[in-house]
Design a protein around this motif. Structure first.
Motif, PDB file in Angstrom:
ATOM      1  N   ASP A 201       0.873  -1.244  -0.071  1.00  0.00           N
ATOM      2  CA  ASP A 201      -0.035  -0.027  -0.180  1.00  0.00           C
ATOM      3  C   ASP A 201       0.863   1.185   0.049  1.00  0.00           C
ATOM      4  O   ASP A 201       0.279   2.300  -0.319  1.00  0.00           O
ATOM      5  CB  ASP A 201      -1.028   0.017   1.170  1.00  0.00           C
ATOM      6  CG  ASP A 201      -0.255  -0.005   2.528  1.00  0.00           C
ATOM      7  OD1 ASP A 201       0.336  -0.963   2.837  1.00  0.00           O
ATOM      8  OD2 ASP A 201      -0.338   0.904   3.448  1.00  0.00           O
ATOM      9  N   THR A 204       0.696   1.563  -3.828  1.00  0.00           N
ATOM     10  CA  THR A 204      -0.834   1.254  -4.363  1.00  0.00           C
ATOM     11  C   THR A 204      -1.836   2.377  -4.062  1.00  0.00           C
ATOM     12  O   THR A 204      -2.674   2.505  -4.597  1.00  0.00           O
ATOM     13  CB  THR A 204      -1.366  -0.040  -4.017  1.00  0.00           C
ATOM     14  OG1 THR A 204      -1.604  -0.254  -2.741  1.00  0.00           O
ATOM     15  CG2 THR A 204      -0.472  -1.087  -4.846  1.00  0.00           C
ATOM     16  N   ARG A 205      -1.605   2.988  -2.579  1.00  0.00           N
ATOM     17  CA  ARG A 205      -2.755   4.048  -2.408  1.00  0.00           C
ATOM     18  C   ARG A 205      -2.334   5.188  -3.283  1.00  0.00           C
ATOM     19  O   ARG A 205      -3.239   6.046  -3.136  1.00  0.00           O
ATOM     20  CB  ARG A 205      -2.297   4.297  -0.988  1.00  0.00           C
ATOM     21  CG  ARG A 205      -0.823   5.068  -0.519  1.00  0.00           C
ATOM     22  CD  ARG A 205      -0.552   4.969   1.132  1.00  0.00           C
ATOM     23  NE  ARG A 205       0.741   5.417   1.281  1.00  0.00           N
ATOM     24  CZ  ARG A 205       1.436   5.340   2.479  1.00  0.00           C
ATOM     25  NH1 ARG A 205       0.638   4.465   3.396  1.00  0.00           N
ATOM     26  NH2 ARG A 205       2.414   5.630   2.661  1.00  0.00           N
ATOM     27  N   THR A 209      -8.190   5.498  -8.494  1.00  0.00           N
ATOM     28  CA  THR A 209      -9.147   4.724  -8.676  1.00  0.00           C
ATOM     29  C   THR A 209      -9.656   4.221  -9.963  1.00  0.00           C
ATOM     30  O   THR A 209     -10.179   5.044 -10.637  1.00  0.00           O
ATOM     31  CB  THR A 209     -10.331   5.366  -7.721  1.00  0.00           C
ATOM     32  OG1 THR A 209      -9.655   5.459  -6.439  1.00  0.00           O
ATOM     33  CG2 THR A 209     -11.569   4.357  -7.603  1.00  0.00           C
ATOM     34  N   ARG A 212     -15.634   1.610 -12.446  1.00  0.00           N
ATOM     35  CA  ARG A 212     -16.084   0.410 -12.076  1.00  0.00           C
ATOM     36  C   ARG A 212     -16.405  -0.585 -13.341  1.00  0.00           C
ATOM     37  O   ARG A 212     -16.395  -1.784 -13.182  1.00  0.00           O
ATOM     38  CB  ARG A 212     -17.665   0.553 -11.544  1.00  0.00           C
ATOM     39  CG  ARG A 212     -18.437  -0.330 -11.177  1.00  0.00           C
ATOM     40  CD  ARG A 212     -19.677   0.068 -10.737  1.00  0.00           C
ATOM     41  NE  ARG A 212     -20.669  -1.059 -10.521  1.00  0.00           N
ATOM     42  CZ  ARG A 212     -22.077  -0.805 -10.088  1.00  0.00           C
ATOM     43  NH1 ARG A 212     -22.609   0.289 -10.271  1.00  0.00           N
ATOM     44  NH2 ARG A 212     -22.987  -1.847 -10.049  1.00  0.00           N
ATOM     45  N   SER A 243     -17.085  -3.856  -1.134  1.00  0.00           N
ATOM     46  CA  SER A 243     -17.223  -4.352  -2.565  1.00  0.00           C
ATOM     47  C   SER A 243     -18.035  -5.538  -2.595  1.00  0.00           C
ATOM     48  O   SER A 243     -18.355  -6.116  -3.916  1.00  0.00           O
ATOM     49  CB  SER A 243     -15.864  -4.896  -2.802  1.00  0.00           C
ATOM     50  OG  SER A 243     -14.887  -3.951  -2.899  1.00  0.00           O
TER      51      SER A 243
END
Length: 541
Positions: A201, A204-205, A209, A212, A243
């Motif tokens: 993370d 990856t943070r 985003t 979808r 999720s």
């Protein structure tokens, strides 16, 4: 005489019962309590109507009858620990790469297709499968994508490598202390190599985003691809609580078209879990809630698995716990009290010992019949006392014998003696009366590699590790089919070929019970059948 014969045949035809599909002239491995072998299966709707001999062909009239010419039919595989996710547009697949040069080429191609400054991410590299026999580093990635930050996660998910831009964004330099529960690797000069263990993370943070729609499309495609491997049911090993609605939406849109799934929920906190208002088992035969996923330690690819004795050649280093023991015990107590099943990540023998002690205490204080809590991985043999405690409290194991094959290099680097030889034990838990299933954790996904590892105990090099941990093919098939259904409380619904159960079946090119073990991995899944009551049984050839 002729008239009588015609009358008799007409009577037989009239008496035939309707069916949708008949498979016959096969070796049908039922995996029932007697491990019975039959030659024909009759299916109506989504259920098995009859199992038996060739006489069934005359007793039933089916819309479709398949002569399998001696091939093997068995229950579809159930993978009780697998990770499935959708991929964003900036993702690079690395699970099949054979060299760092190939990694560089894939990263360069992706960076070229993206704007300057956009992240490139990927997954699946393993130093054990690379020609260079080392981890990729930041310099390797700098040349491939000089204007884009890059983060590539190792197979198994316990470490990542970033390029210099990624390190800068993550604020990692030679003076940066190790993150909590993780480690930053350094070269001989003290500079970070780009590899960070157990804390992906930190990179990856910073990723954008993804949309979808793009994630849904790729996740659905990956789920469908499991049919080619003979997998008809899975337990998704860790999904955030938020999720769950997306999984519901996907399965509603593709009802009957995807492997049956139970979804483990990553521990969200007691308040969120109570507010959620659902628990393990809610759902239907296509999609349901699984256990709460709780990490106890890290993995061996770092290494960060929590061990009782230090790692080979690493001083007093014993890996790390994900959270303090007291916090872990409190979470187990809360989750158990809320009525959920627990599926805990325990790789090192120290983590296994801790989890067993905590679960035993919780179950002694608050007994719950048929709780079905289980440990994922169980990569090392714990002490005998721990084995006895696990058996006495009916704690189960979701094991991955394919690790012995795929992670051979990591075990050899970090373990020695009995700890190396008896990695990922299967026979020892069975001898202690502990119930277990087999699964993949995507290293690799194919169940045939898991079966091979379970019955041969061979690594990728061909070396045998702990022959005493071998089990029979019948035991291995049972653990990869019948036993998996118990983990989701569906043992009366699937997992064996018996009348009344769901007709989730596969047809194999060879007979696993009789073949030379060397041929197991070469066996083909010729056909996967997933029935859906509202249509004819779906045959995925």
């Amino acid at each position: 005489m002729t008239r009588l014969l015609l009358f008799s045949l007409a009577s037989i035809a009239y008496a035939q019962q309707p069916a949708d599909l008949i498979l016959h002239n096969a070796k049908v491995v039922t995996v029932d309590d007697h491990f019975s072998i039959a030659s024909a299966v009759v299916i109506r709707g989504d259920r098995i109507l009859a199992v038996g001999g060739e006489d069934l062909v005359a007793k039933y009239k089916a819309a479709k009858t398949l002569d399998l010419k001696g091939r093997t039919v068995q229950p579809g595989f159930m993978d009780t620990h697998i990770h499935m996710h959708g991929d964003p547009a900036y993702y690079v697949e690395l699970s099949e790469v054979k060299s760092i040069q190939e990694i560089r080429a894939r990263v360069a191609a992706k960076a070229k297709a993206l704007p300057k400054g956009a992240w490139v991410s990927g997954y699946g590299w393993s130093e054990d499968q690379l020609e260079e026999k080392r981890k990729p580093n930041r310099q390797d990635l700098d040349g491939a994508a000089p204007s884009n930050p890059v983060v590539l996660t190792r197979a198994g998910g316990h470490s990542s490598v970033g390029n210099s831009l990624a390190l800068k964004i993550a604020k990692i330099d030679r003076a940066t202390p190790d993150p909590d529960r993780g480690a930053i690797e350094h070269d001989a000069a003290g500079e970070p190599t780009g590899v960070v263990r157990e804390r992906n993370d930190v990179f990856t943070r910073n990723l954008a985003t993804p949309g979808r729609a793009e994630l849904r499309e790729t996740l659905t495609a990956k789920l469908r691809a499991l049919f080619a491997k003979g997998i008809t049911s899975i337990i998704e090993a860790s999904t955030p609580l938020e999720s769950w609605p997306e999984w519901q939406s996907i399965y509603a849109a593709h009802r009957g078209e995807l492997p049956r799934a139970a979804v483990q929920i990553g521990w969200p906190g007691a308040e969120a879990l109570q507010k959620f208002g659902k628990r393990t088992g809610d759902g239907d035969e296509f999609l349901r809630l699984g256990a709460i996923k709780l990490f106890v330690d890290g993995g061996f690819t770092g290494p960060a698995a929590y061990t009782i004795a230090p790692y080979k050649g690493q001083g007093d280093y014993r890996g790390k716990l994900v959270r303090p023991e007291a916090e872990f015990a409190a979470i187990v107590k809360q989750t158990h009290a809320l009525g959920w099943q627990l599926g805990m990540h325990t790789i090192g023998d120290g983590a296994i010992q801790l989890a067993a002690n905590v679960l035993a205490k919780v179950l002694d204080e608050n007994p719950r019949a048929d709780h079905r809590h289980y440990l994922n991985h169980f990569s090392m043999n714990p002490p005998e006392e721990t084995y006895r405690k696990i058996a006495a409290h009916h704690i189960w194991i979701a094991q991955q014998p394919n690790f012995t094959y795929t992670l051979e290099g990591r075990y050899r680097a970090n373990l020695e003696g009995e700890r190396l030889q008896r990695n990922n034990p299967v026979a020892t838990p069975i001898r202690h009366g502990i119930f277990l299933s087999l699964s993949s954790d995507i290293l690799p996904i194919g169940p045939l590699v898991g079966l091979y590892g379970a019955v041969t105990r061979k690594g990728m090099s061909g070396e045998v590790y702990g022959p005493g941990e071998r089990i029979s093919m019948a035991q291995a098939i049972t653990a990869y089919t019948k036993n998996g259904a118990y983990f989701t409380r569906e043992e009366k619904l699937k997992g064996t070929i018996e009348a009344g159960k769901l007709a989730d079946l596969i047809v194999l090119s060879g007979d696993l019970l009789m073949m030379d073990p060397a041929k197991i991995i070469e066996t083909q899944v010729d056909m996967t059948i997933l029935p859906f009551a509202e249509t004819l049984p779906q045959v995925h050839a």
